[in-house]
Design a protein around this motif. Structure first.
Motif, PDB file in Angstrom:
ATOM      1  N   ILE A  45      32.001  40.872  44.155  1.00  0.00           N
ATOM      2  CA  ILE A  45      32.159  40.245  42.853  1.00  0.00           C
ATOM      3  C   ILE A  45      33.369  40.878  42.189  1.00  0.00           C
ATOM      4  O   ILE A  45      33.302  41.980  41.669  1.00  0.00           O
ATOM      5  N   ASN A  46      34.499  40.202  42.220  1.00  0.00           N
ATOM      6  CA  ASN A  46      35.693  40.672  41.534  1.00  0.00           C
ATOM      7  C   ASN A  46      35.890  39.775  40.330  1.00  0.00           C
ATOM      8  O   ASN A  46      36.334  38.646  40.467  1.00  0.00           O
ATOM      9  N   ILE A  47      35.579  40.281  39.131  1.00  0.00           N
ATOM     10  CA  ILE A  47      35.559  39.374  37.985  1.00  0.00           C
ATOM     11  C   ILE A  47      36.922  39.205  37.353  1.00  0.00           C
ATOM     12  O   ILE A  47      37.097  38.389  36.485  1.00  0.00           O
ATOM     13  N   PHE A  48      37.923  39.980  37.794  1.00  0.00           N
ATOM     14  CA  PHE A  48      39.260  39.800  37.272  1.00  0.00           C
ATOM     15  C   PHE A  48      40.265  39.808  38.413  1.00  0.00           C
ATOM     16  O   PHE A  48      40.049  40.427  39.437  1.00  0.00           O
ATOM     17  N   THR A  49      41.380  39.132  38.206  1.00  0.00           N
ATOM     18  CA  THR A  49      42.432  39.106  39.214  1.00  0.00           C
ATOM     19  C   THR A  49      43.001  40.503  39.388  1.00  0.00           C
ATOM     20  O   THR A  49      43.434  41.118  38.433  1.00  0.00           O
ATOM     21  N   ASP A  99      40.892  34.127  34.855  1.00  0.00           N
ATOM     22  CA  ASP A  99      39.795  35.084  35.085  1.00  0.00           C
ATOM     23  C   ASP A  99      38.577  34.381  35.676  1.00  0.00           C
ATOM     24  O   ASP A  99      37.926  34.900  36.590  1.00  0.00           O
ATOM     25  N   ILE A 100      38.262  33.194  35.154  1.00  0.00           N
ATOM     26  CA  ILE A 100      37.110  32.450  35.661  1.00  0.00           C
ATOM     27  C   ILE A 100      37.353  31.963  37.086  1.00  0.00           C
ATOM     28  O   ILE A 100      36.475  32.071  37.964  1.00  0.00           O
ATOM     29  N   TYR A 297      29.669  36.215  33.796  1.00  0.00           N
ATOM     30  CA  TYR A 297      30.350  35.267  32.904  1.00  0.00           C
ATOM     31  C   TYR A 297      30.452  35.862  31.501  1.00  0.00           C
ATOM     32  O   TYR A 297      31.516  35.836  30.872  1.00  0.00           O
ATOM     33  N   ASN A 298      29.354  36.423  31.007  1.00  0.00           N
ATOM     34  CA  ASN A 298      29.380  37.026  29.677  1.00  0.00           C
ATOM     35  C   ASN A 298      30.335  38.213  29.617  1.00  0.00           C
ATOM     36  O   ASN A 298      30.993  38.447  28.599  1.00  0.00           O
ATOM     37  N   GLU A 299      30.419  38.981  30.698  1.00  0.00           N
ATOM     38  CA  GLU A 299      31.334  40.116  30.722  1.00  0.00           C
ATOM     39  C   GLU A 299      32.785  39.651  30.606  1.00  0.00           C
ATOM     40  O   GLU A 299      33.585  40.259  29.891  1.00  0.00           O
ATOM     41  N   ILE A 300      33.119  38.584  31.326  1.00  0.00           N
ATOM     42  CA  ILE A 300      34.473  38.039  31.243  1.00  0.00           C
ATOM     43  C   ILE A 300      34.761  37.555  29.823  1.00  0.00           C
ATOM     44  O   ILE A 300      35.834  37.803  29.272  1.00  0.00           O
TER      45      ILE A 300
END
Length: 323
Positions: A45-49, A99-100, A297-300
């Motif tokens: 799970i990489n939530i950011f580029t 990001d999404i 999703y909430n963290e992003i």
């Protein structure tokens, strides 16, 4: 013979013990080297580029591993908004949208790349003409276009993933010293952003506005918010109709009421794709649901002020679902 058997047993036990210790050490080393968080299904799970690289066509990003060799191409533009903007330092497109895309593609284990293109290649509407699909998406230049809200017209042409943002409000704007009112557009000239959902056909749906159905000589289209703002300030057009962008609110007077209905949108921002690309919609929707279930999703969303707060735009509670 008994002594030989005992000796052989001892040797075998020792060998098994050594093998077990080696396996344990190798497992610990592997875990330390991976360093990444995994979900319940074992996928990263990489939530950011983290490793996006610039290409000749724009910004790109990809998951750390891919389940196949296909590269999924997503067209993205930029309009100096927190959703998507050009970072002049890295010369890549950043924002909530990238990001999404990065997070969903990582969970889906897909190799994804953002490619910059003008918005009209995804969806176009020329002044006075019916809106229609753009040549880039219709022609298969890429698999989808990011961040396009669902509208009645677009649903006639394209297929959409589930929304990942709320729809943005629309409004009417004029010069700060203008005396025009929002509810009577008779003989007034009105500007629209080319390709956006807030077009002249949407404006015509406001039956409570006198003169909302415009004639051809009242309709002016612009390629950017800045060009339309300049047209209002210079008296080329009387009124601008568009989404509630920060560029408009900081330069022009809002003449429509705060509770102005949005008759332009049928759903929030989504990935827009061709009807033949059902596979994309299926894996995206599945991965996006897992993103929400895991709380990523909430963290992003809540990281928007820290990551992109230097760019004008809505608050994350207005952008994101569930707030």
């Amino acid at each position: 013979m008994a002594q030989d058997r005992n000796l052989l047993t001892v040797i075998l036990v020792c060998c098994l013990t050594v093998v077990s210790i080696v396996a344990l050490v190798l497992g610990i080393i592997s875990l330390n080297q991976s360093g990444g968080e995994t979900g319940s299904d074992g996928q990263p799970i990489n939530i950011f580029t983290q490793s996006g690289q610039s290409s000749s066509s724009g910004s790109s990003l990809a998951s750390s591993s891919s389940s196949d060799d296909k590269v999924w191409l997503f067209a993205i533009g930029h309009y100096d908004d927190i959703l998507e903007y050009l970072d002049e330092t890295t010369y890549t497109i950043k924002g909530f949208g990238p990001d999404i895309v990065d997070a969903v593609c990582s969970i889906a284990n897909k190799n994804c790349q953002l490619v910059y293109d003008v918005y009209e290649h995804c969806w176009d509407n020329q002044a006075g003409e019916r809106p229609r699909g753009g040549p880039g998406l219709m022609g298969g230049w890429y698999d989808g276009c990011t961040g396009w809200v669902q509208t009645l017209d677009r649903l006639l042409t394209y297929y959409f993933t589930v929304p990942y943002t709320n729809g943005r409000a629309v409004a009417l704007f004029a010069k700060n010293d203008s005396t025009v009112t929002y509810n009577d557009l008779t003989n007034l000239t009105v500007g629209f952003l080319d390709g956006w959902n807030s077009d002249e056909f949407c404006l015509a749906r406001y039956k409570n506005i006198v003169g909302s159905t415009l004639s051809a000589n009242q309709i002016f289209h612009y390629q950017s918010a800045d060009l339309m703002i300049d047209a209002v300030l210079n008296g080329v057009i009387d009124v601008a109709f568009g989404e509630l962008l920060s560029q408009f609110t900081s330069s022009l007077k809002l003449i429509s009421p705060p509770d102005f209905d949005n008759n332009c949108q049928a759903g929030g921002a989504s990935i827009m794709t061709r009807h033949t690309n059902r596979d994309l919609v299926n894996w995206w929707n599945d991965a996006f649901q897992r993103l929400r279930d895991r709380g990523r999703y909430n963290e992003i969303c809540e990281a928007i002020p820290e990551r992109h707060g230097h760019i004008a735009g809505q608050d994350y509670t207005e952008i994101c679902l569930g707030y």
